[in-house]
Design a protein around this motif. Structure first.
Motif, PDB file in Angstrom:
ATOM      1  N   ARG A 119      58.404  50.723  25.252  1.00 29.04           N
ATOM      2  CA  ARG A 119      57.548  51.531  24.382  1.00 29.04           C
ATOM      3  C   ARG A 119      58.327  52.032  23.168  1.00 29.04           C
ATOM      4  N   SER A 120      59.533  52.485  23.393  1.00 29.44           N
ATOM      5  CA  SER A 120      60.351  53.004  22.302  1.00 29.44           C
ATOM      6  C   SER A 120      60.632  51.939  21.253  1.00 29.44           C
ATOM      7  N   VAL A 121      60.961  50.722  21.707  1.00 28.58           N
ATOM      8  CA  VAL A 121      61.241  49.631  20.778  1.00 28.58           C
ATOM      9  C   VAL A 121      60.006  49.310  19.942  1.00 28.58           C
ATOM     10  N   VAL A 122      58.841  49.214  20.588  1.00 35.07           N
ATOM     11  CA  VAL A 122      57.610  48.873  19.878  1.00 35.07           C
ATOM     12  C   VAL A 122      57.245  49.971  18.881  1.00 35.07           C
ATOM     13  N   GLU A 123      57.285  51.223  19.335  1.00 33.12           N
ATOM     14  CA  GLU A 123      56.901  52.333  18.452  1.00 33.12           C
ATOM     15  C   GLU A 123      57.859  52.462  17.266  1.00 33.12           C
ATOM     16  N   GLN A 124      59.116  52.145  17.475  1.00 33.87           N
ATOM     17  CA  GLN A 124      60.103  52.271  16.400  1.00 33.87           C
ATOM     18  C   GLN A 124      59.905  51.244  15.298  1.00 33.87           C
ATOM     19  N   HIS A 125      59.448  50.049  15.662  1.00 32.27           N
ATOM     20  CA  HIS A 125      59.456  48.954  14.693  1.00 32.27           C
ATOM     21  C   HIS A 125      58.073  48.499  14.211  1.00 32.27           C
ATOM     22  N   LEU A 126      57.027  48.693  14.992  1.00 31.74           N
ATOM     23  CA  LEU A 126      55.717  48.189  14.569  1.00 31.74           C
ATOM     24  C   LEU A 126      55.080  49.176  13.596  1.00 31.74           C
ATOM     25  N   PRO A 127      54.586  48.717  12.440  1.00 32.65           N
ATOM     26  CA  PRO A 127      54.162  49.643  11.380  1.00 32.65           C
ATOM     27  C   PRO A 127      52.705  50.090  11.446  1.00 32.65           C
ATOM     28  N   TYR A 128      51.962  49.736  12.481  1.00 30.99           N
ATOM     29  CA  TYR A 128      50.566  50.176  12.541  1.00 30.99           C
ATOM     30  C   TYR A 128      50.243  50.647  13.962  1.00 30.99           C
ATOM     31  N   GLU A 129      49.194  51.480  14.056  1.00 32.55           N
ATOM     32  CA  GLU A 129      48.861  52.107  15.335  1.00 32.55           C
ATOM     33  C   GLU A 129      47.696  51.432  16.045  1.00 32.55           C
ATOM     34  N   ARG A 130      46.860  50.736  15.297  1.00 30.88           N
ATOM     35  CA  ARG A 130      45.684  50.109  15.904  1.00 30.88           C
ATOM     36  C   ARG A 130      45.707  48.597  15.634  1.00 30.88           C
ATOM     37  N   ILE A 131      45.275  47.842  16.611  1.00 31.43           N
ATOM     38  CA  ILE A 131      45.357  46.380  16.535  1.00 31.43           C
ATOM     39  C   ILE A 131      44.612  45.862  15.314  1.00 31.43           C
ATOM     40  N   GLU A 132      43.457  46.428  15.034  1.00 31.47           N
ATOM     41  CA  GLU A 132      42.624  45.930  13.937  1.00 31.47           C
ATOM     42  C   GLU A 132      43.224  46.213  12.572  1.00 31.47           C
ATOM     43  N   HIS A 133      44.315  46.946  12.498  1.00 29.89           N
ATOM     44  CA  HIS A 133      44.960  47.230  11.208  1.00 29.89           C
ATOM     45  C   HIS A 133      45.965  46.153  10.795  1.00 29.89           C
ATOM     46  N   ALA A 134      46.196  45.160  11.637  1.00 32.50           N
ATOM     47  CA  ALA A 134      47.112  44.071  11.276  1.00 32.50           C
ATOM     48  C   ALA A 134      46.552  43.287  10.091  1.00 32.50           C
ATOM     49  N   MET A 135      47.423  42.737   9.267  1.00 32.34           N
ATOM     50  CA  MET A 135      46.988  41.967   8.104  1.00 32.34           C
ATOM     51  C   MET A 135      46.299  40.674   8.511  1.00 32.34           C
ATOM     52  N   VAL A 136      46.788  40.059   9.586  1.00 38.56           N
ATOM     53  CA  VAL A 136      46.148  38.879  10.171  1.00 38.56           C
ATOM     54  C   VAL A 136      45.616  39.294  11.540  1.00 38.56           C
ATOM     55  N   PRO A 137      44.364  38.952  11.879  1.00 45.22           N
ATOM     56  CA  PRO A 137      43.815  39.371  13.169  1.00 45.22           C
ATOM     57  C   PRO A 137      44.711  38.988  14.347  1.00 45.22           C
ATOM     58  N   VAL A 138      44.972  39.978  15.195  1.00 49.01           N
ATOM     59  CA  VAL A 138      45.820  39.798  16.366  1.00 49.01           C
ATOM     60  C   VAL A 138      44.984  40.022  17.623  1.00 49.01           C
ATOM     61  N   HIS A 139      45.154  39.144  18.606  1.00 50.86           N
ATOM     62  CA  HIS A 139      44.438  39.256  19.876  1.00 50.86           C
ATOM     63  C   HIS A 139      45.470  39.249  21.002  1.00 50.86           C
ATOM     64  N   ILE A 140      45.445  40.310  21.808  1.00 56.64           N
ATOM     65  CA  ILE A 140      46.452  40.522  22.847  1.00 56.64           C
ATOM     66  C   ILE A 140      45.822  40.281  24.214  1.00 56.64           C
TER      67      ILE A 140
END
Length: 311
Positions: A119-140
């Protein structure tokens, strides 16, 4: 500009990208594999260097984390930054074998490792909080623990979604999203390929891990859990490529040569990135030659269209 920052010779971008892309919706599909996800970083670098751009990115487990990053920075420079993050990771950042692991091994806990490090690694480096805010649609892709069915997360908070997709059973704890307990997406009978096709992808680049270490004997409980899941993911990936080959153009990056590294070992990251880059370049060169040859054949073919009859 002699290199792309990772020691790789730059690819010719615009002509190759236009040639490979075509008019179809393009998806990048990324599977899981722990520290071997570094391979996908090199693959992504080669694809973006060549000008191949996705309309969507679908990932499971560590592939979901790489997908989320690529969705945020869908360009060569963004993937170079991802490579820098990967090179800074150590096993204890993701798989710290501390008190939680001891309790799990003694039968007093339901998982070996806390997901706080991840969690710490992801929160430190990923620049957005919601999936739909990605520049290219992301599906997890994750798995519902109770039913075993796949759950594709395309909106909502990105960090819990990634933790769920990476929740290897017995290793990391399940993650509750809404009213559902979710675990690693590799457990479900539904790989990211199916998710991409269901969302309209008709040209798919599969970025697999290849699991070069599957024939090695695991040396601990963590290795056994990762290896068991890897076998399951590899088998299902092969099945779905065969199942959907008539529904979409599916291009799979070639598997790397055997290498003695486990999915919990982060000491070979730079070598894995380089190998992933080389594998993807091989695929791109094959596709470029194939399509150039097809166009040459079409250009030489006689025209068969009939002309209007004279009055």
């Amino acid at each position: 500009m002699g290199s792309n920052g990772n020691g790789h010779k730059p690819l010719e971008r615009s002509p190759l990208g236009r040639l490979l892309r075509g008019p179809r919706r393009v998806a990048f599909v990324l599977s899981g594999g722990g520290s071997l996800g570094a391979l996908q970083v090199g693959m992504l670098q080669a694809l973006f260097d060549a000008g191949v751009r996705p309309d969507m990115i679908v990932g499971t487990s560590v592939g979901a984390i790489n997908a989320a990053w690529a969705g945020a920075w869908p360009d060569p420079e963004g993937i170079r930054k991802l490579a820098e993050v990967w090179r800074g990771l150590r096993r204890d950042d993701i798989f710290p074998l501390g008190w939680t692991a001891a309790m799990g091994l003694l039968g007093r806990g339901k998982h070996l490792i806390s997901n706080h490090g991840l969690r710490s690694v992801v929160e430190q480096h990923l620049p957005y909080e919601r999936i739909e805010h990605a520049m290219v649609p992301v599906h997890i892709v994750a798995t519902e623990l109770k039913s075993g069915k796949a759950v594709v997360l395309s909106s909502g908070e990105v960090v819990p979604a990634l933790l769920a997709s990476c929740a290897i059973p017995g290793v990391f704890p399940p993650v509750t999203i809404g009213k559902r307990e979710l675990i690693d997406g590799g457990v479900a009978n539904h790989t990211p390929i199916a998710a991409a096709i269901e969302r309209g992808a008709r040209q798919i680049y599969v970025l697999p891990i290849g699991y070069p270490w599957l024939h090695d004997e695991p040396t601990n409980a963590l290795g056994m859990a990762l290896q068991a899941l890897a076998r399951l993911v590899e088998q299902r990936l092969e099945q779905e490529i065969a199942m959907y080959e008539k529904s979409a153009e599916i291009f799979t990056v070639p598997a790397m040569e055997p290498m003695a590294v486990s999915p919990a070992d982060f000491s070979h990251t730079s070598e894995l990135i380089d190998r992933g880059y080389t594998s993807a370049v091989k695929l791109l060169e094959q596709l470029g030659r194939r399509r150039s040859s097809s166009r040459a054949v079409m250009a030489k073919a006689p025209r068969t269209a009939s002309s209007p009859s004279a009055a």
